[in-house]
Design a protein around this motif. Structure first.
Motif, PDB file in Angstrom:
ATOM      1  N   ILE A 171       0.771  -1.383   0.535  1.00  0.00           N
ATOM      2  CA  ILE A 171      -0.279   0.361   0.116  1.00  0.00           C
ATOM      3  C   ILE A 171       1.054   1.522   0.288  1.00  0.00           C
ATOM      4  O   ILE A 171       2.010   1.125  -0.118  1.00  0.00           O
ATOM      5  N   ASN A 172       0.274   2.396  -0.020  1.00  0.00           N
ATOM      6  CA  ASN A 172       0.826   3.661  -0.850  1.00  0.00           C
ATOM      7  C   ASN A 172       1.818   4.019  -1.267  1.00  0.00           C
ATOM      8  O   ASN A 172       2.664   4.608  -1.537  1.00  0.00           O
ATOM      9  N   TYR A 173       2.237   3.071  -2.432  1.00  0.00           N
ATOM     10  CA  TYR A 173       3.075   3.127  -3.359  1.00  0.00           C
ATOM     11  C   TYR A 173       2.281   4.278  -4.095  1.00  0.00           C
ATOM     12  O   TYR A 173       1.222   3.825  -5.710  1.00  0.00           O
ATOM     13  N   LYS A 174       2.060   5.604  -4.648  1.00  0.00           N
ATOM     14  CA  LYS A 174       1.582   6.885  -4.562  1.00  0.00           C
ATOM     15  C   LYS A 174       2.431   7.149  -5.990  1.00  0.00           C
ATOM     16  O   LYS A 174       2.589   7.594  -6.726  1.00  0.00           O
ATOM     17  N   GLU A 175       4.403   6.992  -5.704  1.00  0.00           N
ATOM     18  CA  GLU A 175       5.282   7.602  -6.339  1.00  0.00           C
ATOM     19  C   GLU A 175       6.235   7.036  -7.243  1.00  0.00           C
ATOM     20  O   GLU A 175       7.389   7.132  -5.661  1.00  0.00           O
ATOM     21  N   PRO A 176       6.229   6.376  -8.461  1.00  0.00           N
ATOM     22  CA  PRO A 176       6.981   5.243  -7.951  1.00  0.00           C
ATOM     23  C   PRO A 176       8.422   5.925  -8.314  1.00  0.00           C
ATOM     24  O   PRO A 176       8.893   6.767  -8.581  1.00  0.00           O
ATOM     25  N   ASP A 177       9.382   4.967  -7.988  1.00  0.00           N
ATOM     26  CA  ASP A 177      10.831   5.496  -8.151  1.00  0.00           C
ATOM     27  C   ASP A 177      11.826   4.668  -9.657  1.00  0.00           C
ATOM     28  O   ASP A 177      11.870   3.899  -9.585  1.00  0.00           O
ATOM     29  N   PRO A 178      11.896   5.851 -10.529  1.00  0.00           N
ATOM     30  CA  PRO A 178      12.461   5.534 -11.195  1.00  0.00           C
ATOM     31  C   PRO A 178      13.370   4.418 -11.607  1.00  0.00           C
ATOM     32  O   PRO A 178      13.664   3.713 -11.913  1.00  0.00           O
ATOM     33  N   GLU A 179      14.597   4.614 -10.477  1.00  0.00           N
ATOM     34  CA  GLU A 179      15.526   2.901  -9.578  1.00  0.00           C
ATOM     35  C   GLU A 179      15.021   1.928  -9.828  1.00  0.00           C
ATOM     36  O   GLU A 179      15.480   0.621  -9.818  1.00  0.00           O
ATOM     37  N   LEU A 180      13.465   1.929  -9.381  1.00  0.00           N
ATOM     38  CA  LEU A 180      12.791   0.159  -8.958  1.00  0.00           C
ATOM     39  C   LEU A 180      11.399   0.015  -9.426  1.00  0.00           C
ATOM     40  O   LEU A 180      10.531   0.439  -9.623  1.00  0.00           O
ATOM     41  N   ASP A 181      11.569  -0.858 -10.320  1.00  0.00           N
ATOM     42  CA  ASP A 181      10.917  -1.397 -11.508  1.00  0.00           C
ATOM     43  C   ASP A 181       9.937  -2.136 -11.681  1.00  0.00           C
ATOM     44  O   ASP A 181       9.896  -2.595 -12.737  1.00  0.00           O
ATOM     45  N   LEU A 182      10.072  -3.177 -10.528  1.00  0.00           N
ATOM     46  CA  LEU A 182       9.291  -4.261 -10.510  1.00  0.00           C
ATOM     47  C   LEU A 182       8.028  -4.041 -10.826  1.00  0.00           C
ATOM     48  O   LEU A 182       7.730  -2.641 -10.231  1.00  0.00           O
ATOM     49  N   ASN A 183       7.913  -5.020 -10.417  1.00  0.00           N
ATOM     50  CA  ASN A 183       6.131  -5.554  -9.875  1.00  0.00           C
ATOM     51  C   ASN A 183       5.481  -5.727  -8.378  1.00  0.00           C
ATOM     52  O   ASN A 183       5.369  -6.567  -8.144  1.00  0.00           O
ATOM     53  N   TYR A 184       5.608  -4.264  -7.668  1.00  0.00           N
ATOM     54  CA  TYR A 184       5.471  -4.463  -6.546  1.00  0.00           C
ATOM     55  C   TYR A 184       3.606  -4.504  -6.304  1.00  0.00           C
ATOM     56  O   TYR A 184       3.695  -4.339  -4.816  1.00  0.00           O
ATOM     57  N   VAL A 185       2.749  -4.831  -6.683  1.00  0.00           N
ATOM     58  CA  VAL A 185       1.689  -5.214  -6.410  1.00  0.00           C
ATOM     59  C   VAL A 185       0.796  -4.419  -5.846  1.00  0.00           C
ATOM     60  O   VAL A 185       0.551  -4.049  -4.526  1.00  0.00           O
ATOM     61  N   PRO A 186       1.139  -3.016  -6.784  1.00  0.00           N
ATOM     62  CA  PRO A 186       0.894  -1.397  -6.218  1.00  0.00           C
ATOM     63  C   PRO A 186      -0.866  -1.353  -5.444  1.00  0.00           C
ATOM     64  O   PRO A 186      -1.762  -1.215  -6.194  1.00  0.00           O
ATOM     65  N   ASN A 187      -0.693  -1.340  -3.760  1.00  0.00           N
ATOM     66  CA  ASN A 187      -2.307  -0.938  -3.273  1.00  0.00           C
ATOM     67  C   ASN A 187      -3.478  -1.770  -3.976  1.00  0.00           C
ATOM     68  O   ASN A 187      -4.732  -1.260  -2.659  1.00  0.00           O
ATOM     69  N   LEU A 188      -3.769  -2.989  -4.177  1.00  0.00           N
ATOM     70  CA  LEU A 188      -4.383  -3.455  -4.815  1.00  0.00           C
ATOM     71  C   LEU A 188      -3.730  -5.212  -4.966  1.00  0.00           C
ATOM     72  O   LEU A 188      -3.341  -4.912  -5.415  1.00  0.00           O
ATOM     73  N   PRO A 189      -4.729  -6.325  -4.120  1.00  0.00           N
ATOM     74  CA  PRO A 189      -4.764  -7.027  -3.946  1.00  0.00           C
ATOM     75  C   PRO A 189      -4.479  -7.561  -5.277  1.00  0.00           C
ATOM     76  O   PRO A 189      -4.989  -7.059  -6.397  1.00  0.00           O
ATOM     77  N   VAL A 190      -4.054  -8.844  -5.596  1.00  0.00           N
ATOM     78  CA  VAL A 190      -3.834  -9.427  -6.719  1.00  0.00           C
ATOM     79  C   VAL A 190      -4.255 -11.272  -6.845  1.00  0.00           C
ATOM     80  O   VAL A 190      -3.839 -11.548  -5.847  1.00  0.00           O
ATOM     81  N   LYS A 191      -5.244 -11.591  -7.624  1.00  0.00           N
ATOM     82  CA  LYS A 191      -5.836 -12.857  -7.462  1.00  0.00           C
ATOM     83  C   LYS A 191      -4.637 -13.382  -8.055  1.00  0.00           C
ATOM     84  O   LYS A 191      -4.588 -13.346  -9.470  1.00  0.00           O
ATOM     85  N   LYS A 192      -4.021 -14.734  -7.614  1.00  0.00           N
ATOM     86  CA  LYS A 192      -2.916 -15.410  -8.639  1.00  0.00           C
ATOM     87  C   LYS A 192      -2.969 -16.407  -7.408  1.00  0.00           C
ATOM     88  O   LYS A 192      -2.789 -16.253  -6.871  1.00  0.00           O
ATOM     89  N   GLU A 193      -2.401 -17.695  -8.483  1.00  0.00           N
ATOM     90  CA  GLU A 193      -2.394 -18.778  -7.909  1.00  0.00           C
ATOM     91  C   GLU A 193      -0.627 -19.185  -7.234  1.00  0.00           C
ATOM     92  O   GLU A 193       0.386 -18.678  -8.570  1.00  0.00           O
TER      93      GLU A 193
END
Length: 408
Positions: free
Chosen positions: A360-382
């Motif tokens: 949560i609180n992922y509002k301002e991406p850091d250009p140096e950090l570019d992975l999928n950080y599951v921003p702010n909402l859950p993801v349904k995934k096996e």
């Protein structure tokens, strides 16, 4: 000799979002924040005035479980550990009277029992017993009459992850059948907050506590102190199957290493972070491409988030962009010695429920950090395989690889 697989049959946790595992995980899926102004003491003289405190309603459960005379020998934190242990034992369905109690171990990650000035003001009786770092593991052993190994591990933020790794090794070696493992921690005390402010590691966003912890974001300014307890019941696969236990997951691989560098800062570029994840993958006998999710250490400090991201890229190569990476600390703060097990429980529940908790609180991406950080909402995934990372002051590194249990 046939390998002794280590499986997880019970879990329990307490943190700023709930006093039970289910309550906590439900709120994490909702993306709730447990960060509030500090109430455990007067923080007015400190730079940081916010933390992720546990609701003291858990003490009512402690009163039900623990005799008054024994409670008088325990800190609030030790009682927290016993309440989490009670939930985990009940969740596992294990009957210790049907076990060889000399083959049941208790290993906890404990940095401090949090015998604070506030508690000392209430009573200084039994001060030695209250302050012993081994007290939580000892009380759990006493409660269930367990005669196997019983000790604590203190490796800062990696303490309970180290405890899990040691528990897995005891089972793997055939030394024990069952391990009650995990940890408990509370550094929400005036001296600790002041000390962490001195080394500029805590967030000072006092006006907006719920959004103060923002791992991997450009605006991150330090971690938020949390507190809590988590317990896992580990068993050999044979022991669990013999009693027809429900199995959540397998502890597939563990690695613990040391930076041997700076006493507080992680090694530059995350070299040993990457090495630790690689060793856990190797011990599990799987490939980097088999990992679906990483529960990151993700503290919301500049160096950790940068170097952990670099380490993930180094370890996983092109697969890094396919990974889901999230930080539980964004919601419950940094539970220090308990973080490894609490985040491990979240990782196991992610596999069990098929849903990944957000950062949560992922509002301002850091250009140096570019992975999928599951921003702010859950993801349904096996999720079939996942890693939980813990990296502590002193250069203590731990990566635990969890596998979805599929039987033989």
């Amino acid at each position: 000799m046939k390998e002794n697989k280590t499986v997880i049959t019970g879990m329990g946790m307490i943190n700023a979002l709930g006093n039970t595992m289910e309550e906590s995980f439900h709120k994490m899926i909702e993306g709730a924040s447990g960060v509030r102004p500090i109430t455990l003491f007067d923080p007015s003289e400190l730079e940081t005035k916010i933390a992720a405190e546990v609701d003291n309603s858990f003490l009512e459960k402690a009163k039900e479980l623990i005799k008054k005379r024994e409670r008088g020998k325990m800190t609030r934190l030790t009682q927290m550990a016993l309440v989490a242990a009670d939930e985990a034992v009940k969740d596992s369905g294990i009957d210790f009277n049907s076990c060889d109690k000399s083959r049941v171990a208790v290993i906890l990650g404990i940095v401090t029992t949090a015998y604070s000035d506030t508690e000392k003001e209430q009573s200084e009786n039994n001060s030695i017993v209250k302050s012993m770092p081994n007290a939580p593991s000892a009380w759990i052993s006493i409660r269930y009459g367990l005669k196997g190994p019983n000790f604590n591990v203190s490796t800062a933020c990696a303490s309970s992850a180290y405890a899990i790794a040691l528990g897995q090794q005891l089972i793997h070696s055939g030394f024990v059948d069952v391990v009650i493992t995990g940890g408990a921690d509370s550094h929400i005390q005036k001296d600790y907050i002041k000390g962490f402010n001195q080394i500029m590691t805590l967030s000072v966003k006092n006006e907006t506590p719920e959004t103060a912890c923002c791992p991997f974001s450009k605006s991150r300014d330090g971690f938020v102190m949390g507190e809590g307890a988590g317990i896992m019941i580990l068993e050999s696969e044979a022991h669990a199957k013999k009693r027809n236990a429900r199995i959540y997951a397998e502890v597939g691989g563990c690695a613990i290493t040391s930076d041997a560098g700076d006493i507080t800062a992680p090694e530059a570029d995350g070299v040993m972070m990457a090495k630790t994840m690689t060793l856990a993958i190797d011990q599990a006998g799987v490939n980097p491409e088999d990992i679906d999710y990483i529960n990151a250490h993700g503290t919301s400090t500049y160096l950790n988030d940068k170097y952990e991201t670099m380490a993930i890229k180094s370890c996983f190569g092109s697969h890094a962009s396919d990974l889901y990476v999230s930080s539980t600390k964004s919601m419950i703060g940094h539970t220090v010695g308990a973080s490894g097990v609490i985040e491990g429980i979240v990782t196991v529940l992610t596999m069990d429920r098929g849903i990944i908790t957000p950062t949560i609180n992922y509002k301002e991406p850091d250009p140096e950090l570019d992975l999928n950080y599951v921003p702010n909402l859950p993801v349904k995934k096996e999720v079939k395989m996942a890693i939980s990372n813990s990296f502590g002051f002193g250069g203590h590194n731990a990566s635990i690889l969890y596998k979805k249990y599929e039987g033989e």
